[in-house]
Write a protein that holds these residues in place. Sequence first.
Motif, PDB file in Angstrom:
ATOM      1  N   GLY A  66      52.182  55.658  43.241  1.00 15.88           N
ATOM      2  CA  GLY A  66      52.846  54.392  43.563  1.00 15.88           C
ATOM      3  C   GLY A  66      53.826  54.023  42.464  1.00 15.88           C
ATOM      4  N   GLU A  67      54.153  52.752  42.422  1.00 13.99           N
ATOM      5  CA  GLU A  67      55.166  52.303  41.482  1.00 13.99           C
ATOM      6  C   GLU A  67      54.519  51.805  40.181  1.00 13.99           C
ATOM      7  N   GLN A  68      53.833  50.685  40.279  1.00 16.30           N
ATOM      8  CA  GLN A  68      53.121  50.146  39.130  1.00 16.30           C
ATOM      9  C   GLN A  68      52.146  49.100  39.651  1.00 16.30           C
ATOM     10  N   PRO A  69      51.128  48.783  38.874  1.00 17.56           N
ATOM     11  CA  PRO A  69      50.133  47.830  39.361  1.00 17.56           C
ATOM     12  C   PRO A  69      50.749  46.465  39.643  1.00 17.56           C
TER      13      PRO A  69
ATOM     14  N   GLU B  93      45.881  44.209  40.863  1.00 13.37           N
ATOM     15  CA  GLU B  93      45.505  45.442  40.158  1.00 13.37           C
ATOM     16  C   GLU B  93      45.364  45.168  38.662  1.00 13.37           C
TER      17      GLU B  93
ATOM     18  N   PRO C 199      44.073  50.771  40.671  1.00 12.59           N
ATOM     19  CA  PRO C 199      45.320  50.848  41.443  1.00 12.59           C
ATOM     20  C   PRO C 199      45.109  50.512  42.918  1.00 12.59           C
ATOM     21  N   PHE C 200      46.115  49.919  43.508  1.00 12.27           N
ATOM     22  CA  PHE C 200      46.142  49.664  44.954  1.00 12.27           C
ATOM     23  C   PHE C 200      44.878  48.983  45.476  1.00 12.27           C
TER      24      PHE C 200
ATOM     25  N   ASN D 198      49.990  55.526  39.527  1.00 20.60           N
ATOM     26  CA  ASN D 198      51.294  54.872  39.550  1.00 20.60           C
ATOM     27  C   ASN D 198      52.217  55.491  38.501  1.00 20.60           C
TER      28      ASN D 198
ATOM     29  N   HIS E 294      56.952  52.798  50.445  1.00 21.74           N
ATOM     30  CA  HIS E 294      55.902  52.108  49.704  1.00 21.74           C
ATOM     31  C   HIS E 294      55.186  51.165  50.675  1.00 21.74           C
TER      32      HIS E 294
HETATM   33  N1  URA Z   1      51.884  48.680  44.108  1.00 22.30           N
HETATM   34  C1  URA Z   1      51.902  49.851  43.465  1.00 22.30           C
HETATM   35  O1  URA Z   1      52.917  50.552  43.440  1.00 22.30           O
HETATM   36  N2  URA Z   1      50.812  50.258  42.836  1.00 22.30           N
HETATM   37  C2  URA Z   1      49.689  49.569  42.831  1.00 22.30           C
HETATM   38  O2  URA Z   1      48.728  50.005  42.212  1.00 22.30           O
HETATM   39  C3  URA Z   1      49.664  48.335  43.510  1.00 22.30           C
HETATM   40  C4  URA Z   1      50.781  47.908  44.145  1.00 22.30           C
END
Ligand code: URA
Length: 477
Positions: free
Chosen positions: A312-315, A319, A325-326, A352, A434
Motif C-alpha cells: 500500500g501507500e502508508q498507514p 493504522e 497496516p490496513f 506499505n 488503492h
Molecule cells: N492506506 C494504506 O496505503 N496503507 C494502510 O496501511 C492503510 C491505508
Amino acid sequence: MRLVAIDGTYDAWQRAARRLLAEQRAPHTVTWVDETHPERLLDGLDDDEPVNAPPNAAVTVPKAFVHSARRAALHRDPQRWTVLYRLLWQVTHGHRRVLDDDTDADVRRLRRFEAQVGRDIHKMHAFVRFREVVDGDDRRYVAWHRPDHLIVAAVAPFFVERFRVMRWSILTPDACAHWDGHRLTLTPGASAADAPSHDALETLWRTYYASMFNPARVNRRAMVKEMPVRHWATLPEASLIPGLLASAEARVAAMVAHPGRTTSARPFIPPDADVRELAAAAATCAGCELHRAATQVVFGEGPAQARLLVVGEQPGDEEDQRGRPFVGPAGQVLDDALAAAGVARDALYVTNVVKHFSFRREGTRRLHERPRAAESRACRPWLEREMALVRPAAIVCLGSVAMEALLGPGRRVSDARGRRHDSPWAPHLVVTYHPSAVLRASSATESRDIRAALVDDLRLAATLSRDPATAPRTPDA
Ligand code: URA
Ligand code: SF4
C-alpha cells in the motif's frame, strides 16, 4: 562569568561546586546550566569519578546542609543550583549555621524546595498504581506517573523494598525506573501526551520498550547495563537484541553525519535480520522526519513465506494508532475485495511503501498527507528488505505510490492495471487501484467499477502466485 554545565544530579553539582570553591569562585561569577538528559544520567553511572568522591579536606559542611541540599536538588526549578551554591558559599565563608537563619532569602527558597519535593515524594509513594502486562511468559507490572519534580531515582528504592519479588517499571516523562528482581535501572523518560488509560498504558509500555533501542537516546553501554545479558533469554524480545545492537553503531554514525536531517532508513536496518527482527528494528527508525509526529511505526505483517505480497501507500490514522497496516476504512475495502476474490488475507504479507503515518492537523483532526518523494525514498530500504526476505511469487501494488515505488514513474494506474508486469522483486507484479479510491469515487457507478477492477486484479495476482513455475523455493538458511 563562568558557565558550569552539569547533568542535573546532586552529585554532579557537588563535584562542580567543590572545584569552584577550590578556585575561590564567588557565586555571582558562576552561571549554572542544567543539562538534564536521562542518557547523561546513565552515562553518569559509568563515570570514572566515584559518585561519593572523598570530601575535599578544605570543604566540610554540616550534615544538615547536605541532607537539605540533596532534597532540594530534586526540585524542577532551574535556579536550584544557583541557590545551593550561594548557600554553600555562605556555609564555607564564615556563616556555617546559615540554615538556621530563617530570614535569609536563599534559606527560605531551600525550605520551599524541600517541602515541595517532600510532598511530591509522598504523592508518588501513595499514587503509583501498577498494571500487569503479560507478554508470553514475561509478566511485569507497569505504572505511569507524572511527578512534579525530578524524584524518580530517589523514590525508586521505596518501590524496590515494597515490591521486591515483582518485575516492574515506573514510566514517567522525566525518567523511568525498572526493577527486574535483582537490579534497579534508570532509562530516559517515556513520552505520553496525557496520563494513559489502562489499555493505553500497555501500548505506551510496548512503544517505550521499542524506543529504548533508539540509538539517539541510549548508547550501547547503557543498553547493556539496562538489560544484563543473563536476562536476555527470559525476554520475549531476546532474539531481537543482538541485531539491534549490531546496527546501533551505524545508526549513530548516520545521525551524527546528518544531524536532524537523516534521509534514509538504511542505517537502521540490522544486517541478517529475519522479518520479525526487521519489524522490531523498524520501531527505532529515524530515517526521515515522519517518525517524530506519528504514534508508532506500522510495519508489514503476514507469513514470512507468503506467496502474495501486497504493497500500500502508508498507514492512515487508524493504522497509526493500532500499529497494523490496513485496519482502517481502506483496510475494510481491501478485506471485502479479497473475500470477493477468494483470497485469504492471513495468507498475504501486507505492507506499505512508507511505514509512518504522515498528516497535517486541522483542529483536532489529523488529515492524511500523501507521502513526499523523499519519504518514499528514505523508507524504501525497509520495503526492499521485506520483499527480499519474503520472496513472494507475486506482488500487488495498491495505487500509484506503490506502483511508482516498484515500477518507476510515468504510468497511470488505470493503464497499468489488469495485467502482469516484470519485476526484479518477484516473478509477477500486478498493479491495481488503492482501496481508498473506492471510497473517494465521485459516483456510485465509479466506485462500483473501481471495486470490480480491484477484485479482478487481486484474483489475477492470486492466480499468478500459484503459477507452478514460481513454486515455493526452499528458503535460504
Ligand atoms: N492506506 C494504506 O496505503 N496503507 C494502510 O496501511 C492503510 C491505508
Ligand atoms: Fe523510517 Fe520510514 Fe518511518 Fe521515515 S517513514 S522514519 S524512513 S520507517
